[in-house]
Design a protein around this motif. Structure first.
Motif, PDB file in Angstrom:
ATOM      1  N   ARG A  90       0.834  -1.211   0.000  1.00  0.00           N
ATOM      2  CA  ARG A  90       0.000   0.000   0.000  1.00  0.00           C
ATOM      3  C   ARG A  90       0.863   1.253   0.000  1.00  0.00           C
ATOM      4  O   ARG A  90       0.627   2.198  -0.765  1.00  0.00           O
ATOM      5  N   ALA A  91       1.851   1.274   0.876  1.00  0.00           N
ATOM      6  CA  ALA A  91       2.729   2.449   0.970  1.00  0.00           C
ATOM      7  C   ALA A  91       3.492   2.662  -0.325  1.00  0.00           C
ATOM      8  O   ALA A  91       3.658   3.800  -0.790  1.00  0.00           O
ATOM      9  N   GLY A  92       3.945   1.570  -0.936  1.00  0.00           N
ATOM     10  CA  GLY A  92       4.668   1.685  -2.194  1.00  0.00           C
ATOM     11  C   GLY A  92       3.796   2.191  -3.317  1.00  0.00           C
ATOM     12  O   GLY A  92       4.258   2.953  -4.190  1.00  0.00           O
ATOM     13  N   PHE A  93       2.543   1.784  -3.325  1.00  0.00           N
ATOM     14  CA  PHE A  93       1.591   2.235  -4.341  1.00  0.00           C
ATOM     15  C   PHE A  93       1.469   3.755  -4.301  1.00  0.00           C
ATOM     16  O   PHE A  93       1.473   4.434  -5.333  1.00  0.00           O
ATOM     17  N   VAL A  94       1.390   4.306  -3.096  1.00  0.00           N
ATOM     18  CA  VAL A  94       1.279   5.752  -2.938  1.00  0.00           C
ATOM     19  C   VAL A  94       2.604   6.440  -3.264  1.00  0.00           C
ATOM     20  O   VAL A  94       2.649   7.432  -4.001  1.00  0.00           O
ATOM     21  N   ALA A  95       3.698   5.889  -2.734  1.00  0.00           N
ATOM     22  CA  ALA A  95       5.002   6.551  -2.848  1.00  0.00           C
ATOM     23  C   ALA A  95       5.495   6.652  -4.282  1.00  0.00           C
ATOM     24  O   ALA A  95       6.250   7.578  -4.619  1.00  0.00           O
ATOM     25  N   THR A  96       5.102   5.723  -5.132  1.00  0.00           N
ATOM     26  CA  THR A  96       5.592   5.729  -6.515  1.00  0.00           C
ATOM     27  C   THR A  96       4.688   6.511  -7.469  1.00  0.00           C
ATOM     28  O   THR A  96       4.967   6.559  -8.671  1.00  0.00           O
ATOM     29  N   THR A  97       3.637   7.134  -6.960  1.00  0.00           N
ATOM     30  CA  THR A  97       2.671   7.789  -7.847  1.00  0.00           C
ATOM     31  C   THR A  97       3.306   8.874  -8.704  1.00  0.00           C
ATOM     32  O   THR A  97       3.049   8.958  -9.911  1.00  0.00           O
ATOM     33  N   LEU A  98       4.142   9.706  -8.127  1.00  0.00           N
ATOM     34  CA  LEU A  98       4.748  10.789  -8.902  1.00  0.00           C
ATOM     35  C   LEU A  98       5.597  10.220 -10.035  1.00  0.00           C
ATOM     36  O   LEU A  98       5.516  10.677 -11.186  1.00  0.00           O
ATOM     37  N   ALA A  99       6.417   9.221  -9.729  1.00  0.00           N
ATOM     38  CA  ALA A  99       7.270   8.633 -10.760  1.00  0.00           C
ATOM     39  C   ALA A  99       6.464   7.882 -11.801  1.00  0.00           C
ATOM     40  O   ALA A  99       6.806   7.894 -12.989  1.00  0.00           O
ATOM     41  N   GLU A 100       5.396   7.228 -11.382  1.00  0.00           N
ATOM     42  CA  GLU A 100       4.590   6.419 -12.294  1.00  0.00           C
ATOM     43  C   GLU A 100       3.641   7.255 -13.143  1.00  0.00           C
ATOM     44  O   GLU A 100       3.425   6.958 -14.321  1.00  0.00           O
ATOM     45  N   ALA A 101       3.034   8.267 -12.528  1.00  0.00           N
ATOM     46  CA  ALA A 101       1.934   8.974 -13.179  1.00  0.00           C
ATOM     47  C   ALA A 101       2.182  10.448 -13.421  1.00  0.00           C
ATOM     48  O   ALA A 101       1.380  11.104 -14.091  1.00  0.00           O
ATOM     49  N   GLY A 102       3.261  11.000 -12.873  1.00  0.00           N
ATOM     50  CA  GLY A 102       3.549  12.410 -13.099  1.00  0.00           C
ATOM     51  C   GLY A 102       2.867  13.308 -12.088  1.00  0.00           C
ATOM     52  O   GLY A 102       2.106  12.851 -11.220  1.00  0.00           O
ATOM     53  N   PRO A 103       3.104  14.612 -12.186  1.00  0.00           N
ATOM     54  CA  PRO A 103       2.597  15.557 -11.187  1.00  0.00           C
ATOM     55  C   PRO A 103       1.118  15.872 -11.309  1.00  0.00           C
ATOM     56  O   PRO A 103       0.524  16.423 -10.394  1.00  0.00           O
TER      57      PRO A 103
END
Length: 297
Positions: free
Chosen positions: A28-41
């Motif tokens: 769960r924490a990783g899903f949130v933490a990688t959002t910027l890198a995965e999906a952009g700002p």
């Protein structure tokens, strides 16, 4: 064949650990933490705000408009056990900007802490609230669609059927890499995306032992599909859920529902929200936005 962008991400990311009760908090924490890198700002919009929809947290995305906006209710993926308003924030922003519709993201409760029917009940609560007060916040609730990815797509199609049965049907539904019935045959693919073990964990979390998984609220293809809204189903070539998503689109068509299924070549489960990683993600969101713009006009 996997798209080169998928191969590159898989090579850099390695193999994640199996999804279990013990590894779920880190996942769960990783899903949130990688959002910027995965999906952009995320795309700037006229307004983004929070509200409580009958006690269910929602985030409201508003593109600029001088008239009441049509609405798309968006339900995030994550196997009913992961994901939140933040993991899908860039996606919802982009979808609102391209579609010209308000997007309402629903922060439904997660399993296993809150198993079935908590998530779908939260969706119903939020939709009921929107229909009641939407006009007061600049929304045209007579033009409302529902959309989601993965487990969110499962919830979307159940919510669409419930809304039809209440006499308040959605104008359209969009199902991206949907989870369907627990008995659905999985596509035989070699993929760095969703694995059978992870899917099994998610089913056990959401519909644990003792819950009838064959009921329509868990097995949507067992329901009467006649009269459901026009549907766009998006699948990914290298997703274990590809065949079941396409089969559900076919079942809708057999029931007389305008239904189209589109498979994105070289892609994997979860590609849709990864706007900063995969060119196909932006193209898929653009396709969904165009579909919604047409159906909600």
């Amino acid at each position: 064949m996997l798209h080169p962008q998928v191969r590159a991400v898989a090579k850099a990311g390695g193999v994640p650990p199996p999804l279990t009760v013990e590894t779920l908090p880190a996942a769960r924490a990783g899903f949130v933490a990688t959002t910027l890198a995965e999906a952009g700002p995320g795309t700037p919009l006229a307004a983004v705000s929070y509200a409580s929809a009958g006690g269910v947290p929602i985030r409201l995305y508003l593109p600029a408009s001088d008239s009441p906006l049509p609405v798309t209710v968006y339900l995030h993926g994550g196997g009913w056990a992961m994901g939140d308003l933040d993991t899908h924030d860039p996606l919802c922003r982009y979808l609102a900007a391209l579609s010209g519709a308000a997007v309402v993201a629903v922060d439904y409760r997660l399993a296993p802490e809150h198993p079935f029917p908590a998530a779908i009940d939260d969706v119903d609560t939020a939709v009921t609230w929107l229909r009641r007060v939407g006009s007061e916040i600049g929304l045209d609730v007579s033009r409302m669609a529902i959309a989601g990815d993965s487990a969110g797509a499962h919830l979307a199609t159940v919510a669409a059927r419930r809304a039809r049965d209440r006499g308040q049907p959605f104008a359209a539904q969009v199902l991206v890499c949907p989870i369907t019935d627990h008995t659905a045959e999985l596509s035989d693919v070699d993929s760095p995306g969703l694995l059978p073990q992870g899917l099994e964990f998610c089913w056990d979390a959401y519909a644990p032992e003792g819950v009838d998984r064959d009921q329509p609220d868990l097995a949507p293809s067992t329901a009467d599909l006649v009269g459901l809204p026009p549907t766009l189903v998006i699948t990914a070539e290298h997703d274990i859920l590809r065949a079941s998503g396409e089969a559900y689109a076919q079942a809708l068509a057999e029931a007389g529902v305008p239904a189209v299924a589109v498979c994105y070549q070289g892609m994997i489960h979860g590609f849709f929200r990864r706007l900063a990683r995969f060119d196909a993600a932006r193209q898929a969101v653009a396709q969904v936005a165009a579909n919604l713009r047409a159906e909600l006009s």
